[in-house]
Scaffold this active site. Structure first.
Site, PDB file in Angstrom:
ATOM      1  N   TYR A   1       0.827  -1.210   0.000  1.00  0.00           N
ATOM      2  CA  TYR A   1       0.000   0.000   0.000  1.00  0.00           C
ATOM      3  C   TYR A   1       0.865   1.266   0.000  1.00  0.00           C
ATOM      4  O   TYR A   1       0.415   2.337   0.403  1.00  0.00           O
ATOM      5  CB  TYR A   1      -0.936   0.014   1.224  1.00  0.00           C
ATOM      6  CG  TYR A   1      -2.009  -1.050   1.202  1.00  0.00           C
ATOM      7  CD1 TYR A   1      -2.055  -2.018   0.205  1.00  0.00           C
ATOM      8  CD2 TYR A   1      -2.987  -1.090   2.181  1.00  0.00           C
ATOM      9  CE1 TYR A   1      -3.038  -2.997   0.195  1.00  0.00           C
ATOM     10  CE2 TYR A   1      -3.982  -2.064   2.172  1.00  0.00           C
ATOM     11  CZ  TYR A   1      -3.993  -3.018   1.181  1.00  0.00           C
ATOM     12  OH  TYR A   1      -4.971  -3.982   1.182  1.00  0.00           O
TER      13      TYR A   1
ATOM     14  N   LYS B   1       4.551 -14.660   0.960  1.00  0.00           N
ATOM     15  CA  LYS B   1       4.353 -15.414  -0.283  1.00  0.00           C
ATOM     16  C   LYS B   1       5.706 -15.465  -0.976  1.00  0.00           C
ATOM     17  O   LYS B   1       5.874 -15.028  -2.115  1.00  0.00           O
ATOM     18  CB  LYS B   1       3.281 -14.707  -1.138  1.00  0.00           C
ATOM     19  CG  LYS B   1       2.874 -15.441  -2.395  1.00  0.00           C
ATOM     20  CD  LYS B   1       2.147 -16.740  -2.137  1.00  0.00           C
ATOM     21  CE  LYS B   1       1.889 -17.459  -3.449  1.00  0.00           C
ATOM     22  NZ  LYS B   1       1.392 -18.833  -3.241  1.00  0.00           N
TER      23      LYS B   1
ATOM     24  N   ASP C   1      -1.461 -18.408   1.107  1.00  0.00           N
ATOM     25  CA  ASP C   1      -2.544 -19.301   0.671  1.00  0.00           C
ATOM     26  C   ASP C   1      -2.758 -20.423   1.686  1.00  0.00           C
ATOM     27  O   ASP C   1      -3.891 -20.763   2.038  1.00  0.00           O
ATOM     28  CB  ASP C   1      -2.313 -19.838  -0.749  1.00  0.00           C
ATOM     29  CG  ASP C   1      -0.841 -20.054  -1.084  1.00  0.00           C
ATOM     30  OD1 ASP C   1       0.025 -19.839  -0.193  1.00  0.00           O
ATOM     31  OD2 ASP C   1      -0.536 -20.450  -2.222  1.00  0.00           O
TER      32      ASP C   1
ATOM     33  N   ASP D   1      -4.430  -7.249   5.652  1.00  0.00           N
ATOM     34  CA  ASP D   1      -5.765  -6.742   5.334  1.00  0.00           C
ATOM     35  C   ASP D   1      -6.703  -7.895   4.957  1.00  0.00           C
ATOM     36  O   ASP D   1      -7.820  -8.025   5.480  1.00  0.00           O
ATOM     37  CB  ASP D   1      -5.635  -5.756   4.162  1.00  0.00           C
ATOM     38  CG  ASP D   1      -6.863  -4.892   3.971  1.00  0.00           C
ATOM     39  OD1 ASP D   1      -7.819  -5.039   4.739  1.00  0.00           O
ATOM     40  OD2 ASP D   1      -6.850  -4.058   3.048  1.00  0.00           O
TER      41      ASP D   1
ATOM     42  N   ASP E   1     -10.125  -9.914   7.175  1.00  0.00           N
ATOM     43  CA  ASP E   1     -11.525 -10.122   6.786  1.00  0.00           C
ATOM     44  C   ASP E   1     -11.887 -11.589   7.015  1.00  0.00           C
ATOM     45  O   ASP E   1     -12.992 -11.910   7.470  1.00  0.00           O
ATOM     46  CB  ASP E   1     -11.760  -9.748   5.312  1.00  0.00           C
ATOM     47  CG  ASP E   1     -12.298  -8.324   5.161  1.00  0.00           C
ATOM     48  OD1 ASP E   1     -11.865  -7.453   5.942  1.00  0.00           O
ATOM     49  OD2 ASP E   1     -13.161  -8.091   4.285  1.00  0.00           O
TER      50      ASP E   1
END
Ligand SMILES: NC(=O)c1ccc[n+]([C@@H]2O[C@H](COP(=O)([O-])OP(=O)(O)OC[C@H]3O[C@@H](n4cnc5c(N)ncnc54)[C@H](O)[C@@H]3O)[C@@H](O)[C@H]2O)c1
Length: 357
Positions: A141, A193, A226, A250, A254
């Site tokens: 970001y 990742k 993942d 982020d 969720d």
């Protein structure tokens, strides 16, 4: 009668959509908690957000950070309006505050409370209790990039993720310290990742390994994002503290909100741990345009964010009281809003929490 000794100056930015509904609810609960403690909250409300954008062409005034800087903390509702591109609203309000005030540690607890139905089979209140620490000032970001040939057939879009040693090391260190302080497992999971993004995430993995040497009493694990998504569903009870980059944190939060019942229950603290500028406390959720104005937004995430704010300010008893009142309302279940399967309203839940305080 409790003698009032201390006053905290708090900036409230209700923002957009249901931010306008859940912020006043949290303010009333925090005022009630203060009245029972030996302190006061002096609120100043800032009417910033998408309406400000329509009126003035900016989400907040140019000198907004100067206006906010003297406050002890910021309580934030939500930002986002379907009539404006999301990157304009987010980059015009929330992200400049997080970066400008060096709120590098975004702390997001994920707790399955008693009385809340978990979408995962066989889980009950208390079975899930971990916290995600999200890097909050750089990474994906960082807002570095640009475009070329916009709108044409040869259009190019470039967005650069930025990982500095300073930024990576300090958030990982913060997460290790948190794992030490939390009562129990002393386990820190780093999520990256690095199989696909060897430069940035390989770097993150190296820093994680280096910092880990200073915390031999904390167990560590590293997961690819993942696999982490899978494990949050398969074995959420195993986690203690998770540290991840801005984007992964982020997304994971969720998911962690969903497995603990509702995003309407998930609080977030954007901390400047050095306290050189105010920290910002908010719900994880956004402006929820689909339910705005219906009076059914769940205000509990904002109240729990308010409890995190009180805790950070040192008002630990008041923070614990708000937390306990929210837990009691959830355990009782009668007042909760539709996102938690109840018939309740924003006002009804707020009244129930106030009654428990
Ligand atoms: N920190 C923020 O302010 C923030 C975070 C996420 C999204 N956004 C913005 O919010 C807008 C809407 O985004 P979205 O729909 O992807 O995410 P959202 O979090 O606003 O809503 C996702 C879903 O969860 C529900 N929901 C969210 N909060 C709830 C609450 N308190 N009580 C009950 N239900 C709730 C919504 O009704 C919706 O179905 C967009 O403009 C987005 O950019 C802002």
């Amino acid at each position: 009668m409790v003698k009032t000794s201390k006053t905290y100056r708090i900036a409230a930015i209700a923002g957009d959509g249901i931010g306008q509904e859940v912020t006043p609810a949290a303010v009333s609960v925090l005022d009630a908690a203060a009245a029972r403690g030996a302190f006061r909250v002096d609120w100043q409300h800032f009417p910033w957000g998408s309406q400000h954008y329509f009126d003035h062409g900016r989400m907040m005034p140019e000198d907004a950070l100067d206006l906010l800087r003297p406050f002890d903390a910021i309580l934030f509702g939500a930002v986002g309006d379907p009539r404006i591109q999301d990157n304009v609203t987010l980059n015009g309000l929330l992200l400049p505050i997080r970066r400008g005030f060096d709120q590098y540690a975004c702390v997001r607890p994920a707790v399955l409370y008693a009385g809340v139905r978990c979408p995962l089979a066989g889980r009950q209140g208390g079975d899930i209790d971990f916290v995600v620490v999200r890097e909050n000032t750089e990474g994906e970001y960082a807002q570095i990039g640009g475009g070329l040939h916009t709108g044409g057939p040869y259009e190019v879009a470039i967005q650069t993720a930025t990982f500095t040693r300073h930024g990576t090391e300090r958030v990982i260190r913060f997460a290790f310290d948190l794992a030490r302080r939390r009562n129990g497992k002393r386990l820190l999971t780093s999520v990256t990742k690095s199989n696909a993004q060897g430069f940035s995430m390989g770097f993150w993995d190296r820093v994680f390994t280096q910092v880990a040497r200073d915390y031999p009493d904390v167990r560590t694990e590293s997961l690819l994002v993942d696999a982490a998504c899978m494990d949050l569903v398969r074995r959420p009870g195993d986690f203690d503290v998770i540290v991840a980059s801005n984007l992964f944190g982020d997304i994971l939060t969720d998911l962690s909100a969903a497995i603990t019942g509702s995003i309407g229950l998930a609080p977030s603290a954007n901390l400047n741990p050095a306290r050189t500028a105010p920290s910002l406390f908010e719900p994880v959720h956004g402006s929820a345009p689909d339910i705005v104005g219906k009076g059914i937004a769940n205000p509990l995430a904002t109240m729990l964010a308010g409890a995190m704010m009180l805790d950070f300010l040192g008002e630990t008893d008041a923070a614990a009281r708000v937390d306990a009142a929210v837990r009691a309302v959830l355990a009782d279940g009668r007042a909760v809003t539709p996102d938690l399967g109840g018939p309740g309203t924003t006002q009804g839940v707020t009244d129930a929490v106030l009654a428990r305080l």
